[in-house]
Motif scaffolding. Sequence first.
Motif, PDB file in Angstrom:
ATOM      1  N   ARG A   1      -8.129  45.569  20.090  1.00  8.22           N
ATOM      2  CA  ARG A   1      -9.363  46.065  19.950  1.00  8.22           C
ATOM      3  C   ARG A   1      -9.575  47.402  19.418  1.00  8.22           C
ATOM      4  O   ARG A   1     -10.584  47.749  18.940  1.00  8.22           O
ATOM      5  CB  ARG A   1      -9.186  46.678  21.679  1.00  8.22           C
ATOM      6  CG  ARG A   1      -9.393  45.471  22.610  1.00  8.22           C
ATOM      7  CD  ARG A   1      -9.523  45.858  24.149  1.00  8.22           C
ATOM      8  NE  ARG A   1      -9.583  44.888  24.971  1.00  8.22           N
ATOM      9  CZ  ARG A   1     -10.669  43.911  25.392  1.00  8.22           C
ATOM     10  NH1 ARG A   1     -11.654  44.157  24.689  1.00  8.22           N
ATOM     11  NH2 ARG A   1     -10.304  42.833  26.120  1.00  8.22           N
ATOM     12  N   LEU A   2      -8.780  48.074  19.156  1.00  8.30           N
ATOM     13  CA  LEU A   2      -8.879  49.570  18.364  1.00  8.30           C
ATOM     14  C   LEU A   2      -8.221  49.516  17.055  1.00  8.30           C
ATOM     15  O   LEU A   2      -7.903  50.401  16.336  1.00  8.30           O
ATOM     16  CB  LEU A   2      -7.941  50.668  19.144  1.00  8.30           C
ATOM     17  CG  LEU A   2      -8.395  50.902  20.600  1.00  8.30           C
ATOM     18  CD1 LEU A   2      -7.540  51.941  21.167  1.00  8.30           C
ATOM     19  CD2 LEU A   2      -9.901  51.271  20.473  1.00  8.30           C
ATOM     20  N   ASP A   3      -8.282  48.347  16.339  1.00  6.94           N
ATOM     21  CA  ASP A   3      -8.036  47.926  15.052  1.00  6.94           C
ATOM     22  C   ASP A   3      -8.753  47.412  14.249  1.00  6.94           C
ATOM     23  O   ASP A   3      -9.328  46.132  15.005  1.00  6.94           O
ATOM     24  CB  ASP A   3      -6.343  47.410  14.989  1.00  6.94           C
ATOM     25  CG  ASP A   3      -5.828  47.417  13.772  1.00  6.94           C
ATOM     26  OD1 ASP A   3      -6.314  48.079  12.872  1.00  6.94           O
ATOM     27  OD2 ASP A   3      -4.673  47.028  13.531  1.00  6.94           O
ATOM     28  N   ASP A   4      -9.034  47.350  13.049  1.00  4.39           N
ATOM     29  CA  ASP A   4     -10.146  46.520  12.363  1.00  4.39           C
ATOM     30  C   ASP A   4      -9.510  45.717  11.657  1.00  4.39           C
ATOM     31  O   ASP A   4      -9.436  45.507  10.356  1.00  4.39           O
ATOM     32  CB  ASP A   4     -11.064  47.387  11.290  1.00  4.39           C
ATOM     33  CG  ASP A   4     -12.174  48.470  12.340  1.00  4.39           C
ATOM     34  OD1 ASP A   4     -12.672  47.706  13.147  1.00  4.39           O
ATOM     35  OD2 ASP A   4     -12.235  49.507  11.640  1.00  4.39           O
ATOM     36  N   LEU A   5      -8.609  44.839  12.253  1.00  4.05           N
ATOM     37  CA  LEU A   5      -7.933  43.779  11.643  1.00  4.05           C
ATOM     38  C   LEU A   5      -8.482  42.460  12.290  1.00  4.05           C
ATOM     39  O   LEU A   5      -8.619  42.182  13.498  1.00  4.05           O
ATOM     40  CB  LEU A   5      -6.533  43.988  12.090  1.00  4.05           C
ATOM     41  CG  LEU A   5      -5.617  42.856  11.222  1.00  4.05           C
ATOM     42  CD1 LEU A   5      -5.703  42.924   9.949  1.00  4.05           C
ATOM     43  CD2 LEU A   5      -3.983  42.960  11.762  1.00  4.05           C
ATOM     44  N   TYR A   6      -8.600  41.516  11.510  1.00  5.86           N
ATOM     45  CA  TYR A   6      -9.310  40.330  11.831  1.00  5.86           C
ATOM     46  C   TYR A   6      -8.388  39.050  11.258  1.00  5.86           C
ATOM     47  O   TYR A   6      -7.817  38.873  10.199  1.00  5.86           O
ATOM     48  CB  TYR A   6     -10.609  39.911  11.521  1.00  5.86           C
ATOM     49  CG  TYR A   6     -11.704  40.921  11.806  1.00  5.86           C
ATOM     50  CD1 TYR A   6     -12.482  40.708  13.036  1.00  5.86           C
ATOM     51  CD2 TYR A   6     -11.669  42.163  11.219  1.00  5.86           C
ATOM     52  CE1 TYR A   6     -13.327  41.730  13.230  1.00  5.86           C
ATOM     53  CE2 TYR A   6     -12.453  43.196  11.703  1.00  5.86           C
ATOM     54  CZ  TYR A   6     -13.380  42.711  12.893  1.00  5.86           C
ATOM     55  OH  TYR A   6     -14.130  43.922  13.374  1.00  5.86           O
ATOM     56  N   LEU A   7      -8.135  38.069  12.223  1.00  3.41           N
ATOM     57  CA  LEU A   7      -7.411  36.725  11.707  1.00  3.41           C
ATOM     58  C   LEU A   7      -8.450  35.918  11.478  1.00  3.41           C
ATOM     59  O   LEU A   7      -9.236  35.471  12.273  1.00  3.41           O
ATOM     60  CB  LEU A   7      -6.474  36.286  13.167  1.00  3.41           C
ATOM     61  CG  LEU A   7      -5.888  35.096  12.741  1.00  3.41           C
ATOM     62  CD1 LEU A   7      -4.906  34.875  11.740  1.00  3.41           C
ATOM     63  CD2 LEU A   7      -4.970  34.448  14.325  1.00  3.41           C
ATOM     64  N   ILE A   8      -8.157  35.251  10.432  1.00  2.00           N
ATOM     65  CA  ILE A   8      -9.224  34.101   9.840  1.00  2.00           C
ATOM     66  C   ILE A   8      -8.251  32.893   9.919  1.00  2.00           C
ATOM     67  O   ILE A   8      -7.270  32.897   9.357  1.00  2.00           O
ATOM     68  CB  ILE A   8      -9.613  34.286   8.753  1.00  2.00           C
ATOM     69  CG1 ILE A   8     -10.404  35.607   8.395  1.00  2.00           C
ATOM     70  CG2 ILE A   8     -10.641  33.043   7.926  1.00  2.00           C
ATOM     71  CD1 ILE A   8     -10.748  36.397   7.091  1.00  2.00           C
ATOM     72  N   LYS A   9      -8.735  31.761  10.790  1.00  2.00           N
ATOM     73  CA  LYS A   9      -7.850  30.544  10.858  1.00  2.00           C
ATOM     74  C   LYS A   9      -9.049  29.634  10.287  1.00  2.00           C
ATOM     75  O   LYS A   9     -10.157  29.281  10.529  1.00  2.00           O
ATOM     76  CB  LYS A   9      -7.518  30.394  12.276  1.00  2.00           C
ATOM     77  CG  LYS A   9      -6.431  30.895  12.812  1.00  2.00           C
ATOM     78  CD  LYS A   9      -6.007  30.318  14.050  1.00  2.00           C
ATOM     79  CE  LYS A   9      -5.336  28.771  13.869  1.00  2.00           C
ATOM     80  NZ  LYS A   9      -4.648  28.579  14.947  1.00  2.00           N
ATOM     81  N   LEU A  10      -8.392  28.914   9.188  1.00  2.00           N
ATOM     82  CA  LEU A  10      -9.081  27.637   8.601  1.00  2.00           C
ATOM     83  C   LEU A  10      -8.544  26.422   9.104  1.00  2.00           C
ATOM     84  O   LEU A  10      -7.283  26.355   8.866  1.00  2.00           O
ATOM     85  CB  LEU A  10      -8.791  27.561   6.966  1.00  2.00           C
ATOM     86  CG  LEU A  10      -9.606  28.724   6.264  1.00  2.00           C
ATOM     87  CD1 LEU A  10      -9.513  28.354   4.894  1.00  2.00           C
ATOM     88  CD2 LEU A  10     -11.063  28.741   6.669  1.00  2.00           C
TER      89      LEU A  10
END
Length: 194
Positions: A162-171
């Motif tokens: 929630r408080l972090d600008d990190l995203y997981l991208i799953k192909l």
Amino acid sequence: MNEGNYYLAKTSLGLKRKYELSADDGSGKPGELLGYAEKQLKLSEEVVLYRDKTKNEPLARLREKADVSQFSGDGFDVVDAQGELLGSVTRDLRASLRRPTWQVEQPGLGAMVGVQRGKPTAARSMAGLVGMVADVVNPVSKRAFDFTLNDKQMFSISKVKRLDDLYLIKLDDPAVDRTLVFVASVALEMIEQR
């Protein structure tokens, strides 16, 4: 290494946003850098994705479509370093009134529709309309988008914390152009979090 798993990390420095795209290091964390982009806070929504932080080798460019009106949503073309079209990224403004919805179209594959997972809160729905509220609500929103084509899961973009600008991208489907998804991830973060 978790094949098909990538990460997008955003860093905000004053009026500049920096985006780093990385492969999974095998333990569920960002590893090898695969792409880098910067965005100044200005009206123009053009972003170049580079191979690394030296910015010597462009991989792709996100550019605003000239024919998109304020009523149809945000629309972008994604082109490679030679100017060839990789696809397009569009926010479906009408569908987004109910739930944030995006479309990523890849030539030869079709239009993949991404809908925010879960039910958005009333505060988050209003955040897109009121800038000050957005500044408070967006950073703590744990957002996730699932992109499907003919009811088949193609890829997803999920905020890790929630408080972090990190995203997981799953192909999920190897037919999806990785570079197109990387640039679409930057566009989605850039627009949804503004």
